[in-house]
Scaffold this active site. Structure first.
Site, PDB file in Angstrom:
ATOM      1  CG  ASP A 109      -1.870   1.141   1.276  1.00  0.00           C
ATOM      2  OD1 ASP A 109      -1.578   2.188   0.671  1.00  0.00           O
ATOM      3  OD2 ASP A 109      -2.916   1.002   1.928  1.00  0.00           O
ATOM      4  CG  ASP A 131      -8.045   2.290  -8.442  1.00  0.00           C
ATOM      5  OD1 ASP A 131      -8.031   2.060  -9.668  1.00  0.00           O
ATOM      6  OD2 ASP A 131      -7.638   1.480  -7.597  1.00  0.00           O
ATOM      7  CG  ASP A 167     -10.051   7.500 -17.474  1.00  0.00           C
ATOM      8  OD1 ASP A 167      -9.191   7.210 -16.622  1.00  0.00           O
ATOM      9  OD2 ASP A 167     -11.205   7.029 -17.476  1.00  0.00           O
TER      10      ASP A 167
HETATM   11  C1  LIG Z   1      -6.548   2.156 -12.728  1.00  0.00           C
HETATM   12  S1  LIG Z   1      -5.142   1.247 -12.273  1.00  0.00           S
HETATM   13  C2  LIG Z   1      -3.839   2.015 -13.226  1.00  0.00           C
HETATM   14  C3  LIG Z   1      -2.703   1.084 -13.514  1.00  0.00           C
HETATM   15  C4  LIG Z   1      -1.531   1.687 -14.291  1.00  0.00           C
HETATM   16  N1  LIG Z   1      -1.040   2.897 -13.648  1.00  0.00           N
HETATM   17  C5  LIG Z   1      -1.853   1.944 -15.744  1.00  0.00           C
HETATM   18  O1  LIG Z   1      -1.726   3.086 -16.179  1.00  0.00           O
HETATM   19  O2  LIG Z   1      -2.186   1.003 -16.455  1.00  0.00           O
HETATM   20  C6  LIG Z   1      -4.864   1.872 -10.622  1.00  0.00           C
HETATM   21  C7  LIG Z   1      -3.983   0.942  -9.810  1.00  0.00           C
HETATM   22  O3  LIG Z   1      -3.673   1.539  -8.557  1.00  0.00           O
HETATM   23  C8  LIG Z   1      -3.602   0.499  -7.595  1.00  0.00           C
HETATM   24  N2  LIG Z   1      -3.719   1.083  -6.233  1.00  0.00           N
HETATM   25  C9  LIG Z   1      -4.833   1.616  -5.682  1.00  0.00           C
HETATM   26  N3  LIG Z   1      -4.578   2.026  -4.421  1.00  0.00           N
HETATM   27  C10 LIG Z   1      -3.259   1.748  -4.177  1.00  0.00           C
HETATM   28  C11 LIG Z   1      -2.406   1.923  -3.058  1.00  0.00           C
HETATM   29  N4  LIG Z   1      -2.854   2.475  -1.911  1.00  0.00           N
HETATM   30  N5  LIG Z   1      -1.119   1.530  -3.145  1.00  0.00           N
HETATM   31  C12 LIG Z   1      -0.649   0.967  -4.298  1.00  0.00           C
HETATM   32  N6  LIG Z   1      -1.427   0.762  -5.386  1.00  0.00           N
HETATM   33  C13 LIG Z   1      -2.706   1.149  -5.341  1.00  0.00           C
HETATM   34  C14 LIG Z   1      -4.753  -0.418  -7.990  1.00  0.00           C
HETATM   35  O4  LIG Z   1      -4.623  -1.716  -7.444  1.00  0.00           O
HETATM   36  C15 LIG Z   1      -4.652  -0.397  -9.518  1.00  0.00           C
HETATM   37  O5  LIG Z   1      -3.855  -1.435 -10.015  1.00  0.00           O
END
Ligand SMILES: C[S@@+](CC[C@H](N)C(=O)[O-])C[C@H]1O[C@@H](n2cnc3c(N)ncnc32)[C@H](O)[C@@H]1O
Length: 224
Positions: A109, A131, A167
């Site tokens: 995290d 996200d 987006d």
């Molecule tokens: C929408 S995806 C984007 C993935 C990548 N950046 C891309 O452009 O393809 C957002 C990612 O952030 C991760 N994520 C969300 N909260 C997080 C956190 N607290 N620490 C690490 N990763 C996190 C999610 O698991 C997800 O894989």
């Protein structure tokens, strides 16, 4: 240095467990929360054993962006931080196929791992397609806020780059306004914000949105 907090810090890279992919390290949330001192500093020397510049993607998902950057820029170390072990196993498998020495994924995290970032340890920090968590009760899970800028300011070297894109228009305006209110950063571009994709390589989400013809909104900040 006084003994105490730092005396327990692991000075060598966390080694992979038997059978674990060498490109993947697990930083479990409960251990990060309870015993952060047991984890290494996040900098190039601790993670890669070199002093090359380091760049990090937060929420790297399945790692396409970094797996494409790392072979192009062998003199830079790339680290992806991602909370989903499933996504990172995929990323680490891709990395193993590339057999590079400048790429590593941390399953953590980011909010818990961020205090481990050494000052001025990053040349660039990427937050691409975070996200959105638009519903009020989920907003607390958002990664980008004023505190994220504190972390970025601490971890980036002077003139280091913070690249943010999404987006989701409503999220974008909120992030842009938060960034613009922080005098510790300046924009890298003359325009208020940028649209489209300007990197030599693509991420999974970038490809998805581009294929759907959806706009990508972004800004790039430099640490003053
Ligand atoms: C929408 S995806 C984007 C993935 C990548 N950046 C891309 O452009 O393809 C957002 C990612 O952030 C991760 N994520 C969300 N909260 C997080 C956190 N607290 N620490 C690490 N990763 C996190 C999610 O698991 C997800 O894989």
């Amino acid at each position: 240095m006084p003994r105490g907090r730092y005396s327990r810090r692991i000075q060598t890279p966390i080694l992979p467990e038997a059978g674990q992919n060498r490109y993947l390290r697990f930083f479990p949330a409960d251990a990060l929360y309870r015993t952060p001192d047991l984890f290494p500093c996040l900098d190039s020397r601790s993670l890669f054993g070199s002093d090359a510049p380091m760049e990090m993607e937060v929420g790297c998902g399945t790692g396409e962006f970094l797996c494409a950057l790392a072979p192009r820029y062998p003199a830079i170390n790339f680290v992806g931080v991602e909370i989903s072990p499933k996504a990172l196993r995929y990323a680490a498998q891709t990395a193993a196929g590339l057999a590079l020495n400048n790429l590593l994924f941390l399953c953590a995290d980011f909010r818990l791992a961020a205090p481990l970032l050494a000052p001025s340890s990053l040349r660039a920090l990427y937050l691409h397609f975070p996200d959105p968590h638009m519903q009020p009760r989920y907003r607390k899970h958002r990664l980008f806020d004023a505190h994220f800028l504190d972390i970025a300011h601490h971890a980036l070297e002077p003139d280091g780059l913070l690249s943010v894109m999404t987006d989701v228009e409503a999220l974008f305006w909120e992030m842009l306004e938060t960034a613009e209110a922080d005098p510790r950063f300046r924009k890298r571009h003359a325009e208020r914000f940028l649209t489209g994709w300007d990197f030599p390589v693509a991420s999974r989400f970038q490809k998805t949105w581009q294929a759907k013809g959806l706009p990508i909104l972004r800004f790039e900040l430099l640490k003053r």
